[in-house]
Write a protein that holds these residues in place. Structure first.
Motif, mmCIF file in Angstrom:
data_model
loop_
_atom_site.group_PDB
_atom_site.id
_atom_site.type_symbol
_atom_site.label_atom_id
_atom_site.label_comp_id
_atom_site.label_asym_id
_atom_site.label_seq_id
_atom_site.Cartn_x
_atom_site.Cartn_y
_atom_site.Cartn_z
ATOM 1 N N GLU A 139 0.891 -1.254 -0.227
ATOM 2 C CA GLU A 139 0.005 0.134 0.016
ATOM 3 C C GLU A 139 0.980 1.057 0.047
ATOM 4 O OE1 GLU A 139 -2.365 -0.337 3.365
ATOM 5 O OE2 GLU A 139 -3.567 -2.027 2.960
ATOM 6 N N GLY A 140 0.812 1.915 -0.982
ATOM 7 C CA GLY A 140 1.609 3.270 -1.195
ATOM 8 C C GLY A 140 3.148 3.137 -1.164
ATOM 9 N N GLY A 141 3.391 1.977 -1.776
ATOM 10 C CA GLY A 141 5.027 1.868 -1.639
ATOM 11 C C GLY A 141 5.431 0.944 -0.057
ATOM 12 N N ALA A 142 4.551 0.623 0.589
ATOM 13 C CA ALA A 142 4.947 0.005 1.751
ATOM 14 C C ALA A 142 4.088 -1.191 2.006
ATOM 15 C CB ALA A 142 4.537 1.065 3.207
ATOM 16 N N ILE A 143 4.939 -2.192 2.771
ATOM 17 C CA ILE A 143 4.260 -3.346 3.084
ATOM 18 C C ILE A 143 3.592 -3.545 4.383
ATOM 19 C CG2 ILE A 143 4.795 -5.832 3.686
ATOM 20 C CD1 ILE A 143 6.954 -6.065 1.309
ATOM 21 N N ARG A 144 2.249 -4.180 4.313
ATOM 22 C CA ARG A 144 1.722 -4.395 5.318
ATOM 23 C C ARG A 144 1.201 -5.696 5.505
ATOM 24 N NH1 ARG A 144 3.626 -0.142 6.316
ATOM 25 N NH2 ARG A 144 2.444 1.972 6.115
ATOM 26 N N VAL A 145 0.849 -6.195 6.687
ATOM 27 C CA VAL A 145 0.392 -7.612 6.988
ATOM 28 C C VAL A 145 -0.319 -7.508 8.159
ATOM 29 C CG1 VAL A 145 2.473 -8.243 8.329
ATOM 30 C CG2 VAL A 145 1.281 -10.133 7.148
ATOM 31 N N ASP A 146 -1.708 -8.444 8.118
ATOM 32 C CA ASP A 146 -2.419 -8.835 9.085
ATOM 33 C C ASP A 146 -2.317 -10.244 9.541
ATOM 34 O OD1 ASP A 146 -4.479 -9.004 10.926
ATOM 35 O OD2 ASP A 146 -6.129 -8.361 9.435
ATOM 36 N N ARG A 147 -1.602 -10.375 10.459
ATOM 37 C CA ARG A 147 -1.334 -11.776 11.315
ATOM 38 C C ARG A 147 -2.550 -12.820 11.556
ATOM 39 N NH1 ARG A 147 2.961 -11.178 15.656
ATOM 40 N NH2 ARG A 147 3.423 -13.582 15.592
ATOM 41 N N SER A 148 -3.488 -11.828 11.825
ATOM 42 C CA SER A 148 -4.800 -12.329 12.394
ATOM 43 C C SER A 148 -6.000 -12.882 11.396
ATOM 44 C CB SER A 148 -5.525 -11.444 13.367
ATOM 45 O OG SER A 148 -4.757 -11.287 14.375
ATOM 46 N N ALA A 149 -5.488 -12.281 10.018
ATOM 47 C CA ALA A 149 -6.404 -12.771 8.898
ATOM 48 C C ALA A 149 -6.364 -13.942 8.451
ATOM 49 C CB ALA A 149 -6.188 -11.652 7.898
ATOM 50 N N PRO A 150 -7.349 -14.644 8.144
ATOM 51 C CA PRO A 150 -7.286 -16.090 7.619
ATOM 52 C C PRO A 150 -6.272 -15.870 6.032
ATOM 53 C CG PRO A 150 -9.565 -15.547 8.351
ATOM 54 C CD PRO A 150 -8.891 -14.263 8.403
ATOM 55 N N VAL A 151 -5.646 -16.918 5.880
ATOM 56 C CA VAL A 151 -4.846 -16.831 4.778
ATOM 57 C C VAL A 151 -5.431 -17.757 3.562
ATOM 58 C CG1 VAL A 151 -2.550 -17.090 3.893
ATOM 59 C CG2 VAL A 151 -2.925 -16.127 5.986
ATOM 60 N N THR A 152 -5.791 -17.276 2.603
ATOM 61 C CA THR A 152 -6.180 -18.137 1.409
ATOM 62 C C THR A 152 -5.076 -18.137 0.483
ATOM 63 O OG1 THR A 152 -8.434 -17.210 1.533
ATOM 64 C CG2 THR A 152 -7.881 -18.129 -0.626
ATOM 65 N N VAL A 153 -4.457 -19.383 0.462
ATOM 66 C CA VAL A 153 -3.290 -19.648 -0.376
ATOM 67 C C VAL A 153 -3.372 -19.908 -1.942
ATOM 68 C CG1 VAL A 153 -1.183 -21.034 -0.265
ATOM 69 C CG2 VAL A 153 -2.267 -20.652 1.845
ATOM 70 N N ARG A 154 -2.767 -19.070 -2.687
ATOM 71 C CA ARG A 154 -3.122 -19.337 -4.060
ATOM 72 C C ARG A 154 -1.778 -19.397 -4.657
ATOM 73 N NH1 ARG A 154 -6.756 -15.388 -6.992
ATOM 74 N NH2 ARG A 154 -8.450 -16.361 -5.701
ATOM 75 N N LEU A 155 -0.892 -20.514 -4.563
ATOM 76 C CA LEU A 155 0.520 -20.679 -5.040
ATOM 77 C C LEU A 155 0.695 -20.995 -6.233
ATOM 78 C CD1 LEU A 155 2.354 -22.065 -1.842
ATOM 79 C CD2 LEU A 155 2.248 -19.679 -2.538
ATOM 80 N N LYS A 156 1.363 -20.440 -7.201
ATOM 81 C CA LYS A 156 1.747 -20.927 -8.572
ATOM 82 C C LYS A 156 3.245 -20.756 -8.718
ATOM 83 C CE LYS A 156 -2.375 -18.585 -10.161
ATOM 84 N NZ LYS A 156 -2.869 -17.506 -11.351
ATOM 85 N N PRO A 157 3.674 -21.799 -9.365
ATOM 86 C CA PRO A 157 5.139 -22.148 -9.683
ATOM 87 C C PRO A 157 5.396 -20.807 -10.286
ATOM 88 C CG PRO A 157 3.962 -23.581 -11.093
ATOM 89 C CD PRO A 157 2.849 -22.901 -10.137
ATOM 90 N N ASN A 158 6.610 -20.245 -9.995
ATOM 91 C CA ASN A 158 7.397 -19.137 -10.672
ATOM 92 C C ASN A 158 7.756 -19.552 -12.115
ATOM 93 O OD1 ASN A 158 6.657 -17.673 -8.501
ATOM 94 N ND2 ASN A 158 8.977 -17.820 -7.649
#
Length: 319
Positions: A300-319
């Motif tokens: 957000e606006g050039g900064a990284i944020r994280v909410d450790r309490s939020a459920p994490v929906t994992v959508r991983l794709k091979p690079n």
């Protein structure tokens, strides 16, 4: 309607459990490095397998963080992980204590940079160095070279390929006040130290490219320090620290430490380890135990944020 709902549920992305992974042998998972193995179509996570269950009478004795192997876990979707034993690391070029694996694929070869402590010690006053290993299949590892970085106390490698060619390594130089320094190489074998990326004390750097810029996240022991850059050389630190305050979820009630980051297209996931000091178990040594958690990064606006309490929906794709 029921058929449509069933199809939707079947196709939805999985939600990661809390914790993401707990080592079933010593209960001391830490320092993750995560890659995608196209040969098995699985995500593979390498980690320091701390001996958190070791019985010691002296509370100052840190033998439990020595004598450590590198654990392995595997997952088809990035959410459900299963224990895969320990990595087959050659003893001939390493030592009794293995820490902080950094695994990357360059070309058709897997590379691992590993922190080695040549013995099992009761204190932190031992030499440590980085060793380079290679593999074709992520299972059998071959010895490479011991890195000469001008110090007898270096740990915690992070390596990337630079857009203009060559490679860059970030590492912790304990002789330089625990600064995060960096070195360049044309071939992943010969390294030249170039300077300091983070002068304030810290460890466990993780460098990655995401959202059209470079990021460097390191463990400042009071949460995670985040820096960004346009050239991977000149860095700007964002204010404060990520995940420095204890979380509220069971098993996540302490500061985040030693990050790994998985970039999956426009999304990115932080894997961190957390001690169990906030869990209040009757065992006085319970705080030694550590496990792995996952959180999604937001820019957000050039900064990284994280909410450790939020459920994490994992959508991983091979690079």
């Amino acid at each position: 309607m029921l058929a449509a709902l069933a199809l939707l549920l079947a196709s939805s992305d999985p939600v990661a459990p809390v914790p993401l992974f707990r080592d079933p042998v010593h209960d001391g998972a830490a320092d993750a490095s995560t890659v995608y193995d196209a040969a098995t179509r699985e995500w593979v996570l390498f980690y320091t397998n701390r001996r958190a269950d070791l019985k010691l009478t002296d509370p100052k004795d840190v033998s439990w963080v020595h004598g450590t192997a590198i654990g392995v876990a595997r997952s088809k979707d990035g959410a459900a992980w299963r224990y895969g034993g320990t990595a087959a690391i050659p003893a001939s070029c390493t030592g009794a204590t293995l820490w902080a694996p950094e695994v990357q694929r360059f070309g058709d070869t897997w590379h691992m940079w590993l922190t080695v402590v040549p013995g099992v010690f009761k204190d932190w006053n031992a030499p440590r160095f980085l060793v380079h290993l290679t593999s074709r299949d992520l299972k059998t590892w071959e010895c490479g070279e011991r890195l000469d970085l001008g110090s007898d106390r270096v740990i915690d490698a992070s390596v990337v390929a630079l857009p203009g060619g060559g490679y860059r390594l970030w590492f912790n130089d304990e002789r330089a006040g625990k600064a995060i320094r960096y070195a360049d190489s044309p071939d992943l074998k010969r390294w030249t130290v170039k300077g300091t990326a983070v002068s304030t004390p810290g460890e466990g750097p993780k460098a990655f490219r995401w959202k059209r810029r470079w990021w460097l996240i390191s463990d400042a022991w009071k949460g995670l320090l985040v820096q960004s850059s346009t050239d991977a050389t000149n860095w700007t630190a964002q204010p404060g620290h990520l995940l420095g305050e204890a979380g509220t979820r069971p098993t996540d009630r302490a500061k985040a430490q030693h990050p790994d980051v998985i970039v999956a297209g426009e999304r990115a996931y932080l894997i961190y380890f957390v001690h169990q000091s906030g869990e209040g178990a009757a065992d006085p040594n319970w705080a030694r135990r550590s496990l792995l958690q996952i959180a999604e990064l937001k820019e957000e606006g050039g900064a990284i944020r994280v909410d450790r309490s939020a459920p994490v929906t994992v959508r991983l794709k091979p690079n």
